[in-house]
Design an enzyme around this catalytic site. Structure first.
Site, PDB file in Angstrom:
ATOM      1  N   ARG A  25     -19.170 -13.211  16.033  1.00  0.00           N
ATOM      2  CA  ARG A  25     -18.944 -12.441  17.218  1.00  0.00           C
ATOM      3  C   ARG A  25     -17.442 -12.274  17.741  1.00  0.00           C
ATOM      4  NH1 ARG A  25     -24.056 -13.785  19.298  1.00  0.00           N
ATOM      5  NH2 ARG A  25     -25.530 -12.289  18.152  1.00  0.00           N
ATOM      6  N   LYS A  64      -6.021  -2.296  13.951  1.00  0.00           N
ATOM      7  CA  LYS A  64      -7.268  -1.613  12.939  1.00  0.00           C
ATOM      8  C   LYS A  64      -7.599  -2.703  11.860  1.00  0.00           C
ATOM      9  CE  LYS A  64      -6.483   3.188  13.925  1.00  0.00           C
ATOM     10  NZ  LYS A  64      -6.088   4.376  13.440  1.00  0.00           N
ATOM     11  N   GLU A  75       5.645   4.422   5.139  1.00  0.00           N
ATOM     12  CA  GLU A  75       5.251   4.382   6.443  1.00  0.00           C
ATOM     13  C   GLU A  75       6.399   4.254   7.347  1.00  0.00           C
ATOM     14  OE1 GLU A  75       2.230   4.919   7.407  1.00  0.00           O
ATOM     15  OE2 GLU A  75       0.743   3.807   5.850  1.00  0.00           O
ATOM     16  N   LYS A 134       5.419   1.589  16.786  1.00  0.00           N
ATOM     17  CA  LYS A 134       4.307   1.425  16.700  1.00  0.00           C
ATOM     18  C   LYS A 134       3.285   0.583  17.989  1.00  0.00           C
ATOM     19  CE  LYS A 134      -0.032   0.567  13.961  1.00  0.00           C
ATOM     20  NZ  LYS A 134      -0.582   0.448  12.850  1.00  0.00           N
ATOM     21  N   GLU A 186      -7.357   4.990  19.882  1.00  0.00           N
ATOM     22  CA  GLU A 186      -7.085   6.429  19.412  1.00  0.00           C
ATOM     23  C   GLU A 186      -7.847   7.145  19.953  1.00  0.00           C
ATOM     24  OE1 GLU A 186      -6.171   6.215  15.093  1.00  0.00           O
ATOM     25  OE2 GLU A 186      -7.142   8.216  14.984  1.00  0.00           O
ATOM     26  N   ARG A 200      -2.276   7.932  19.440  1.00  0.00           N
ATOM     27  CA  ARG A 200      -2.423   6.976  18.238  1.00  0.00           C
ATOM     28  C   ARG A 200      -2.626   7.786  16.777  1.00  0.00           C
ATOM     29  NH1 ARG A 200      -4.612   1.026  17.391  1.00  0.00           N
ATOM     30  NH2 ARG A 200      -3.952   0.676  15.118  1.00  0.00           N
ATOM     31  N   ASN A 232      -1.335   8.780  12.123  1.00  0.00           N
ATOM     32  CA  ASN A 232      -2.141   9.107  10.779  1.00  0.00           C
ATOM     33  C   ASN A 232      -1.378  10.601   9.931  1.00  0.00           C
ATOM     34  OD1 ASN A 232      -4.015   7.371  10.667  1.00  0.00           O
ATOM     35  ND2 ASN A 232      -5.011   8.573  12.387  1.00  0.00           N
ATOM     36  N   HIS A 282      -2.000  11.190   6.346  1.00  0.00           N
ATOM     37  CA  HIS A 282      -3.288  10.257   5.996  1.00  0.00           C
ATOM     38  C   HIS A 282      -4.538  11.144   5.750  1.00  0.00           C
ATOM     39  CE1 HIS A 282      -0.414   7.182   7.486  1.00  0.00           C
ATOM     40  NE2 HIS A 282      -1.447   6.428   7.277  1.00  0.00           N
ATOM     41  N   HIS A 305      -5.728   9.859   2.258  1.00  0.00           N
ATOM     42  CA  HIS A 305      -6.836   9.089   1.921  1.00  0.00           C
ATOM     43  C   HIS A 305      -7.729   9.882   1.060  1.00  0.00           C
ATOM     44  CE1 HIS A 305      -6.968   6.785   5.970  1.00  0.00           C
ATOM     45  NE2 HIS A 305      -5.944   6.228   5.161  1.00  0.00           N
ATOM     46  N   HIS A 357      -1.514   3.152  -1.285  1.00  0.00           N
ATOM     47  CA  HIS A 357      -1.630   3.664  -0.014  1.00  0.00           C
ATOM     48  C   HIS A 357      -0.103   4.721   0.336  1.00  0.00           C
ATOM     49  CE1 HIS A 357      -3.273   4.456   3.998  1.00  0.00           C
ATOM     50  NE2 HIS A 357      -2.004   3.845   4.530  1.00  0.00           N
TER      51      HIS A 357
HETATM   52  P1  NAD Z   1      -1.576  -4.609  -0.915  1.00  0.00           P
HETATM   53  O1  NAD Z   1      -2.215  -5.302   0.363  1.00  0.00           O
HETATM   54  O2  NAD Z   1      -2.416  -4.254  -1.667  1.00  0.00           O
HETATM   55  O3  NAD Z   1      -0.357  -5.246  -1.173  1.00  0.00           O
HETATM   56  C1  NAD Z   1       0.298  -4.732  -2.390  1.00  0.00           C
HETATM   57  C2  NAD Z   1       0.567  -5.473  -3.390  1.00  0.00           C
HETATM   58  O4  NAD Z   1       1.439  -6.269  -3.258  1.00  0.00           O
HETATM   59  C3  NAD Z   1      -0.604  -6.434  -3.964  1.00  0.00           C
HETATM   60  O5  NAD Z   1      -0.822  -6.331  -5.157  1.00  0.00           O
HETATM   61  C4  NAD Z   1      -0.180  -7.755  -3.118  1.00  0.00           C
HETATM   62  O6  NAD Z   1      -0.815  -8.650  -3.859  1.00  0.00           O
HETATM   63  C5  NAD Z   1       1.142  -7.852  -3.581  1.00  0.00           C
HETATM   64  N1  NAD Z   1       2.188  -8.479  -2.572  1.00  0.00           N
HETATM   65  C6  NAD Z   1       1.856  -8.739  -1.271  1.00  0.00           C
HETATM   66  N2  NAD Z   1       2.883  -9.363  -0.713  1.00  0.00           N
HETATM   67  C7  NAD Z   1       3.562  -9.732  -1.875  1.00  0.00           C
HETATM   68  C8  NAD Z   1       4.930 -10.335  -1.809  1.00  0.00           C
HETATM   69  N3  NAD Z   1       5.628 -11.025  -0.789  1.00  0.00           N
HETATM   70  N4  NAD Z   1       5.614 -10.556  -3.048  1.00  0.00           N
HETATM   71  C9  NAD Z   1       4.888 -10.091  -4.187  1.00  0.00           C
HETATM   72  N5  NAD Z   1       3.567  -9.380  -4.050  1.00  0.00           N
HETATM   73  C10 NAD Z   1       3.055  -9.218  -2.891  1.00  0.00           C
HETATM   74  O7  NAD Z   1      -1.100  -2.975  -0.082  1.00  0.00           O
HETATM   75  P2  NAD Z   1      -0.223  -2.856   1.258  1.00  0.00           P
HETATM   76  O8  NAD Z   1       0.542  -1.628   0.858  1.00  0.00           O
HETATM   77  O9  NAD Z   1       0.297  -4.003   1.868  1.00  0.00           O
HETATM   78  O10 NAD Z   1      -1.439  -2.169   2.176  1.00  0.00           O
HETATM   79  C11 NAD Z   1      -2.229  -1.018   1.967  1.00  0.00           C
HETATM   80  C12 NAD Z   1      -3.513  -1.176   2.721  1.00  0.00           C
HETATM   81  O11 NAD Z   1      -3.152  -1.360   4.192  1.00  0.00           O
HETATM   82  C13 NAD Z   1      -4.448  -0.068   2.650  1.00  0.00           C
HETATM   83  O12 NAD Z   1      -5.597  -0.689   2.401  1.00  0.00           O
HETATM   84  C14 NAD Z   1      -4.409   0.480   3.773  1.00  0.00           C
HETATM   85  O13 NAD Z   1      -5.585   1.203   4.182  1.00  0.00           O
HETATM   86  C15 NAD Z   1      -4.099  -0.618   4.744  1.00  0.00           C
HETATM   87  N6  NAD Z   1      -3.382   0.092   5.971  1.00  0.00           N
HETATM   88  C16 NAD Z   1      -3.737  -0.393   7.337  1.00  0.00           C
HETATM   89  C17 NAD Z   1      -3.398   0.042   8.323  1.00  0.00           C
HETATM   90  C18 NAD Z   1      -3.908  -0.559   9.599  1.00  0.00           C
HETATM   91  O14 NAD Z   1      -3.455  -0.172  10.768  1.00  0.00           O
HETATM   92  N7  NAD Z   1      -4.741  -1.518   9.603  1.00  0.00           N
HETATM   93  C19 NAD Z   1      -2.125   0.691   8.467  1.00  0.00           C
HETATM   94  C20 NAD Z   1      -1.653   0.868   7.118  1.00  0.00           C
HETATM   95  C21 NAD Z   1      -2.335   0.850   5.909  1.00  0.00           C
HETATM   96  N1  GLY Z   2      -2.000   3.028  10.749  1.00  0.00           N
HETATM   97  C1  GLY Z   2      -2.521   3.929  11.632  1.00  0.00           C
HETATM   98  C2  GLY Z   2      -2.876   3.165  13.066  1.00  0.00           C
HETATM   99  O1  GLY Z   2      -2.669   2.015  13.038  1.00  0.00           O
HETATM  100  O2  GLY Z   2      -3.316   3.936  14.050  1.00  0.00           O
END
Ligand code: NAD
Ligand code: GLY
Length: 358
Positions: free
Chosen positions: A118, A140, A182, A224, A234, A238, A242, A245, A249, A262
């Site tokens: 939890r 998130k 982004e 942010k 949100e 917030r 998006n 998005h 998405h 993404h």
């Molecule tokens: P990812 O986590 O898949 O990383 C991209 C690639 O880079 C992967 O292959 C990873 O292993 C590699 N990598 C990471 N760091 C590295 C480094 N320093 N050197 C070499 N390779 C490296 O993708 P991302 O673009 O970081 O994140 C996308 C994800 O984030 C999606 O699932 C998206 O939905 C999510 N997201 C979440 C939020 C949120 O607010 N929580 C906001 C935006 C995106």
């Molecule tokens: N990436 C959108 C949010 O954090 O609200």
């Protein structure tokens, strides 16, 4: 080094941004809950940075779990591997999970931290540009479902975000560009001055100039942090984060997770939102061309894949989290730097945008 704060009362936390921060235990270890620390990473990032992170937390009882790499693994099955590791190592309620990786690792780890017994401690060490400017901040967390992106999750804030910009040295160009999508988003929704700055400095950013990248990360995290502090759950502004998005998405889900990054899907989605805004005469065509040119200079796609026709978009957008009582809401641009969330768009114009997207 710069330190920003996400101001959420007693759940406020720092974002440290700078070079060489993986050698600075003083910045993060004070935020550990308990003595047990589980570092969650993936098979690409762990060989690069796990040793440094193990030294960072050298004074704690440290374990790690290494996940497969890729958006297609952002699933309940992978989440369960984290729970398996925590239970096998007898982690108790007073423990801390550390996300070491990009947004996929960060989102999975945050949801694991929110739900294990939890709720346990949670720290973010983001290593992609996208994670450093967006996903590591704001709480998130979650995983995908085959029928919709990020459909299972929770709001759960980290206790600290440690951004070592040196980790971007090992990131490939395509991933760097995905993060820039982004960054550009923040200029479009909130800050025309930043948008102008990005137009002027995009070459330095793609050449990985540390000063330019540092400023882009700091400005993005500042915007942010302000938005999250004002609307953590949100219920209002917030949702502006998006921009692009809902379309993006749909592209990610429609093409199979992992095929489009993404950030790439968000880039194309933002241009679609700009196109729809222009069809309502909120943006001038020249402004849409400016947005398209910046995205293209950053190395990002601006056309949707051919298989995404209007019917496929509409089907996938129906499960968007911004849908209320069956009504679609979209983030659109009233002007550059001025985003709104609206259900007040003309369906015929949306149809034109979807039809022209590929
Ligand atoms: P990812 O986590 O898949 O990383 C991209 C690639 O880079 C992967 O292959 C990873 O292993 C590699 N990598 C990471 N760091 C590295 C480094 N320093 N050197 C070499 N390779 C490296 O993708 P991302 O673009 O970081 O994140 C996308 C994800 O984030 C999606 O699932 C998206 O939905 C999510 N997201 C979440 C939020 C949120 O607010 N929580 C906001 C935006 C995106
Ligand atoms: N990436 C959108 C949010 O954090 O609200």
């Amino acid at each position: 080094m710069k330190t920003l704060s996400v101001n959420l009362g007693e759940r406020s936390y720092p974002i440290h941004i700078g070079q060489g921060l993986l050698q600075r235990p003083d910045l993060i270890t004070g935020h550990v809950r308990g003595r047990q620390v589980m570092v969650v990473s993936n098979e690409t990032v762990a060989p690069l940075y796990l040793d440094s992170v193990q030294q960072l937390f050298g004074d704690f009882n440290l374990e790690s779990v290494i996940l497969p790499d890729g958006e297609q693994y952002k699933t309940l099955d992978t989440l369960n591997r984290v729970f398996d590791a925590l239970l096998e190592k007898r982690f108790n309620r007073s423990c801390t999970l550390v996300a070491l990786g990009g947004g996929v690792v960060g989102d999975i780890t945050g949801f694991a931290a929110a739900s294990y017994q939890r709720g346990v401690g949670f720290l973010q060490i983001p290593t992609t540009l996208l994670a450093q400017v967006d996903s590591s901040v704001g709480g998130k967390t979650g995983v995908n479902h085959a029928l919709g992106k990020n459909m299972i999750g929770a709001f759960y804030q980290p206790g600290c975000v440690l951004i070592d910009t040196d980790s971007l040295d090992t990131l490939d160009d395509r991933q760097l560009a995905a993060g820039l999508a982004e960054v550009i988003k923040y200029g479009l929704i909130r800050d025309t001055g930043f948008f102008d700055w990005l137009e002027a400095h995009v070459e330095e950013l793609i050449a990985r100039d540390k000063t330019a990248l540092g400023y882009a990360i700091e400005r993005s995290c500042t915007i942010k942090a302000e938005i999250v502090a004002a609307d953590e759950r949100e219920s209002g502004q917030r949702a502006l984060l998006n921009l692009g998005h809902t379309f993006g998405h749909a592209i990610e889900t429609g093409t199979g997770y992992g095929s489009w990054l993404h950030g790439e899907a968000v880039a194309t989605g933002m241009l679609m939102a700009a196109d729809l805004s222009a069809r309502h005469q909120w943006l001038a065509p020249a402004e849409v061309r400016r947005i398209e040119a910046l995205l293209q200079h950053a190395g990002l796609p601006t056309r949707a894949p051919k298989e995404m026709d209007e019917a496929r978009f509409m089907d996938l957008m129906a499960v968007d989290k911004k849908v209320i009582d069956g009504g679609l809401r979209l983030v659109l641009l009233k002007a550059l730097g001025d985003a709104v969330i609206s259900s007040d768009f003309q369906p015929a114009l949306l149809s034109e945008t979807l039809g022209a997207a590929a």
